[in-house]
Design a protein around this motif. Structure first.
Motif, PDB file in Angstrom:
ATOM      1  N   SER A   1      45.613  43.108  -0.438  1.00 22.89           N
ATOM      2  CA  SER A   1      46.770  42.237  -0.280  1.00 22.89           C
ATOM      3  C   SER A   1      48.017  43.096  -0.098  1.00 22.89           C
ATOM      4  O   SER A   1      47.960  44.330  -0.162  1.00 22.89           O
ATOM      5  N   HIS A   2      49.156  42.429   0.119  1.00 21.83           N
ATOM      6  CA  HIS A   2      50.399  43.168   0.336  1.00 21.83           C
ATOM      7  C   HIS A   2      50.723  44.053  -0.870  1.00 21.83           C
ATOM      8  O   HIS A   2      51.051  45.240  -0.719  1.00 21.83           O
ATOM      9  N   GLU A   3      50.634  43.495  -2.062  1.00 24.32           N
ATOM     10  CA  GLU A   3      50.959  44.249  -3.266  1.00 24.32           C
ATOM     11  C   GLU A   3      49.986  45.388  -3.490  1.00 24.32           C
ATOM     12  O   GLU A   3      50.396  46.519  -3.809  1.00 24.32           O
TER      13      GLU A   3
ATOM     14  N   SER B   1      50.907  53.528  -1.984  1.00 30.99           N
ATOM     15  CA  SER B   1      51.797  54.199  -1.046  1.00 30.99           C
ATOM     16  C   SER B   1      52.791  55.084  -1.785  1.00 30.99           C
ATOM     17  O   SER B   1      53.287  54.739  -2.856  1.00 30.99           O
ATOM     18  N   ASN B   2      53.083  56.231  -1.193  1.00 32.83           N
ATOM     19  CA  ASN B   2      54.069  57.148  -1.757  1.00 32.83           C
ATOM     20  C   ASN B   2      55.463  56.915  -1.211  1.00 32.83           C
ATOM     21  O   ASN B   2      56.420  57.566  -1.640  1.00 32.83           O
TER      22      ASN B   2
ATOM     23  N   ALA C   1      63.822  49.812  -5.014  1.00 33.96           N
ATOM     24  CA  ALA C   1      64.620  48.846  -4.266  1.00 33.96           C
ATOM     25  C   ALA C   1      63.781  48.091  -3.246  1.00 33.96           C
ATOM     26  O   ALA C   1      64.039  46.917  -2.980  1.00 33.96           O
ATOM     27  N   ASP C   2      62.805  48.744  -2.676  1.00 35.74           N
ATOM     28  CA  ASP C   2      61.952  48.119  -1.655  1.00 35.74           C
ATOM     29  C   ASP C   2      60.488  48.342  -2.012  1.00 35.74           C
ATOM     30  O   ASP C   2      59.754  49.045  -1.321  1.00 35.74           O
ATOM     31  N   ARG C   3      60.071  47.727  -3.095  1.00 35.26           N
ATOM     32  CA  ARG C   3      58.697  47.922  -3.545  1.00 35.26           C
ATOM     33  C   ARG C   3      57.695  47.186  -2.672  1.00 35.26           C
ATOM     34  O   ARG C   3      56.508  47.470  -2.712  1.00 35.26           O
ATOM     35  N   ASP C   4      58.157  46.192  -1.899  1.00 34.72           N
ATOM     36  CA  ASP C   4      57.239  45.437  -1.055  1.00 34.72           C
ATOM     37  C   ASP C   4      57.212  45.965   0.370  1.00 34.72           C
ATOM     38  O   ASP C   4      56.642  45.323   1.248  1.00 34.72           O
TER      39      ASP C   4
ATOM     40  N   GLN D   1      51.944  51.293   5.260  1.00 37.85           N
ATOM     41  CA  GLN D   1      50.560  50.831   5.361  1.00 37.85           C
ATOM     42  C   GLN D   1      50.476  49.322   5.621  1.00 37.85           C
ATOM     43  O   GLN D   1      49.479  48.840   6.144  1.00 37.85           O
ATOM     44  N   TRP D   2      51.504  48.583   5.213  1.00 37.92           N
ATOM     45  CA  TRP D   2      51.510  47.133   5.424  1.00 37.92           C
ATOM     46  C   TRP D   2      52.389  46.806   6.627  1.00 37.92           C
ATOM     47  O   TRP D   2      53.546  47.195   6.683  1.00 37.92           O
TER      48      TRP D   2
END
Length: 688
Positions: A119-121, A127-128, A133-136, A140-141
């Protein structure tokens, strides 16, 4: 000549002995005897009697040999073994469903390039490149438009993502309704009215049956054990990624104050009004679905409603995401690491406080933008839930109702929070909200609002509070939840006593006996059938009915069973036989024995009579006969009869006088009589 015609040349005595052997063979258990057809409930008295007999036989045999003793031990532990397997499978299935729902929801927006099943999460966990601030956001997504065109912004990108979102929604809805219609018709709808009150019925042409109230203590313990195993299994899978078993785990750092009971009660009032509005509108829509051509096209209805929902949901970020994700965000408390619009507060640069002790702050532009979006989402959820509940797909009401309440509660919570910040000198805030203090938790208001709306729809109180504990883990907020739940019930009850599930039971005509007291002075003879000017009761005799007579009776009637009497002249009651058992027994006998023909006499007696060789072979069906059917006399008060049906979960009882059969009372007869006593037309509220 005799041999050519297939007639045996044995003596009459030998022929009669052969007949006895034949009946002994047919006295063995038939396949599927004692089982139940679809849309029928369990006869608990019958099952309890059969289980007692089986246990008694096993116990008596266990003393014969070591092997029989081992078999008795295996039988004693077989129930617990089944519960163990059910718990393991249920926990595993629950975890798989939770993971699959997140994946399929995110699939409407994009795909994970590193692993398609993430899933997105989950994709951004590994991911590194992600930041607080932009955890989503992670490389890779990728959204579908970005993957197809290489662009991330622009009108064309937005429209392409919009189109693919609607397309995926239509595909998933078509898949769901197709699976229900073709493979699992029992899975349609919510399931709670059918499981709690009756058996699930999705075929409007099927015969609707009866309700179970019998829940033995042994079943309670085994259910508890199965739930314990399922919880351990789900905890091992950890589908939510937080080592928690609850769906909306909350952890607030501020206690609630007595003054906050006022907005909590107001949320309860809103929940009661919402519940009343929803029940009336949804029942009206479902009644229209049942009485118009709309009900004949369930697949088309699902596709149309899904299309409208997707088109209206995509522009608003709070309706675009899954409802579970929305509720989780609304319940959350704003910390220093939260990036949601709901947490866009203006921070004091000189603040040096611990992360878990953030004071109330003025709302920033993101919060005000989120309030408008939440207000639109509230209207959207209110309207669309009315039309979606009751469609021919597996769709419940708990999460949608909680979403409505959570949105309203979060809006109220932010309003109270800002009032406390800007007007902390008001008398209502002065005693408990000092400047620079963390006074109000908007997420708590969302949780209370969710409980209020769910309570207004279902009219639950105690069980509702327990459910909220299970979903959130917020045990310390029992008083706000209880205040909102009780208020919502009181307000909703002022407009009608029925919850949504009771309303659907009445709409579908399920034979359910409520717990209201029956105070009318009537007798069993006033309710039993047959009544005057009605055909006589369909009966079977113990030794004078042929196979053809039984098959004709089954063909010409749709009764679930038939009383067995000594003869038509005496009508002295012997027992009761189920329709399904008769069908299966005759079918099995015709397939296995050549001597059973239409003229064969059916015997329900223990000892078979001596039959001449020229007569057809008889059929002995003593094994399927219930020798202890529940009976009442014709002068039994209906108050007692109703109480018996409720507490024992009966499907029918026979009415006798001095051992002579007079009539029968079914649960439907009881419901019809209760409706007549309340000056209602029984046919207008049942079997619609």
């Amino acid at each position: 000549m005799a041999e050519a015609e297939g007639i045996s040349s044995a003596s009459p005595t030998e022929e009669m002995n052969d007949a006895g052997n034949l009946m002994d063979f047919l006295d063995e258990p038939f396949p599927d005897v004692g089982t139940y057809e679809d849309f029928h409930t369990i006869d608990w008295l019958r099952e309890k009697s059969r289980d007692t007999d089986r246990h008694r036989k096993i116990t008596s045999k266990s003393k014969e040999s070591i092997w029989e003793f081992i078999k008795s031990l295996l039988d004693a532990w077989s129930g617990w073994l089944v519960m163990l397997l059910i718990g393991l499978l249920s926990g595993t299935l629950a975890g798989v469903i939770d993971l699959a729902v997140d994946w399929m929801t995110d699939l409407k927006e994009g795909v994970c390039l590193s692993a398609l099943w993430y899933s997105h999460e989950q994709c951004c966990w590994t991911s590194n490149e992600t930041t607080f601030a932009d955890r989503d956001k992670c490389p890779q997504w990728q959204k579908w438009a970005e993957l197809m065109t290489g662009y991330t912004e622009g009108a064309g990108v937005y429209l392409l993502n919009y189109f693919l979102y609607v397309l995926w929604a239509l595909f998933f809805s078509f898949l769901a309704v197709s699976l229900v219609r073709v493979f699992a018709p029992y899975a349609c709808g919510s399931g709670i009215p059918e499981v709690q009150k009756t058996k699930l019925i999705c075929d409007p042409g099927a015969q609707k049956q009866s309700v179970s109230y019998y829940f033995p203590l042994k079943t309670l313990w085994r259910s508890f054990f199965a739930a314990l195993v399922a919880a351990f299994t789900l905890r091992s899978i950890n589908p939510f990624g937080n080592n928690r078993l609850v769906l909306f785990y909350v952890e607030y750092h501020t206690p609630w104050y007595m003054a906050e009971l006022v907005p909590f009660i107001l949320l309860g009032v809103f929940g009661g009004l919402w519940g009343t509005l929803f029940i009336r509108c949804n029942i009206a829509w479902c009644r229209r679905r049942k009485t118009t051509r709309l009900g004949k096209y369930p697949v088309l209805e699902v596709i149309v409603v899904t299309g409208i929902t997707a088109v209206l949901a995509f522009p608003n970020p709070y309706t675009r995401r899954s409802t579970s994700e929305l509720i989780s965000e609304l319940f959350n408390d704003c910390g220093s690491l939260e990036s949601s619009q709901l947490c866009d507060y203006i921070n004091n640069p000189n603040m040096s406080r611990p992360v878990d002790d953030i004071p109330d702050r003025p709302a920033g532009p993101g919060v005000y933008s989120a309030l408008w979006q939440l207000a639109l989402a509230l209207v959207f959820k209110i309207v669309i839930t009315i039309f979606t509940f009751g469609m021919k797909i597996p769709s419940g009401l708990f999460i949608p109702s909680m979403a409505v309440g959570a949105i309203a509660g979060r809006i109220v919570g932010i309003a109270v929070e800002q009032m406390a910040y800007h007007h902390h000198d008001w008398i209502i805030f002065k005693n408990w909200c000092r400047p620079g203090a963390d006074c109000v938790t908007p997420g708590l208001y969302a949780m209370v609002g969710a409980a209020a709306c769910l309570g207004g729809v279902t009219r639950m109180t105690v069980s509702l509070v327990v459910i909220m504990f299970e979903l959130t883990g917020g045990l310390e907020y029992i008083v706000p939840l209880m205040a909102a739940a009780v208020t919502s019930k009181w307000v909703a009850d002022a407009f009608g006593k029925e919850g949504i599930y009771e309303a659907h039971i009445q709409l579908n005509g399920y034979p359910y006996l409520d717990q209201d007291e029956f105070t009318h002075r009537t007798l069993a003879t006033d309710v039993m059938r047959p009544r005057r000017n009605e055909p006589p009761l369909a009966l079977l005799t113990q030794d004078s009915t042929t196979v053809e007579d039984v098959e004709t009776l089954i063909k010409d009637t749709d009764y679930n069973g038939f009383p067995v009497v000594v003869s038509h002249e005496s009508e002295r009651l012997i027992g009761f036989v189920q329709r399904r058992d008769l069908i299966l027994a005759i079918k099995s006998a015709r397939q296995k024995q050549d001597g059973v023909v239409s003229n064969s006499v059916v015997h329900f007696t223990e000892d078979a009579p001596q039959i001449p060789a020229s007569n057809p072979q008889p059929l002995k069906l003593r094994r399927i006969l219930n020798l202890s059917p529940f009976t009442v006399t014709d002068h039994t008060p209906m108050e007692t009869v109703v109480d018996i049906f409720r507490k024992l979960g009966l499907r029918q009882c026979l009415v006798t006088r001095s051992g002579r059969l007079l009539g029968i009372i079914t649960k439907k007869d009881v419901l019809r009589h209760m409706a007549q006593m309340m000056n209602q037309d029984p046919e207008s509220i049942m079997f619609n």
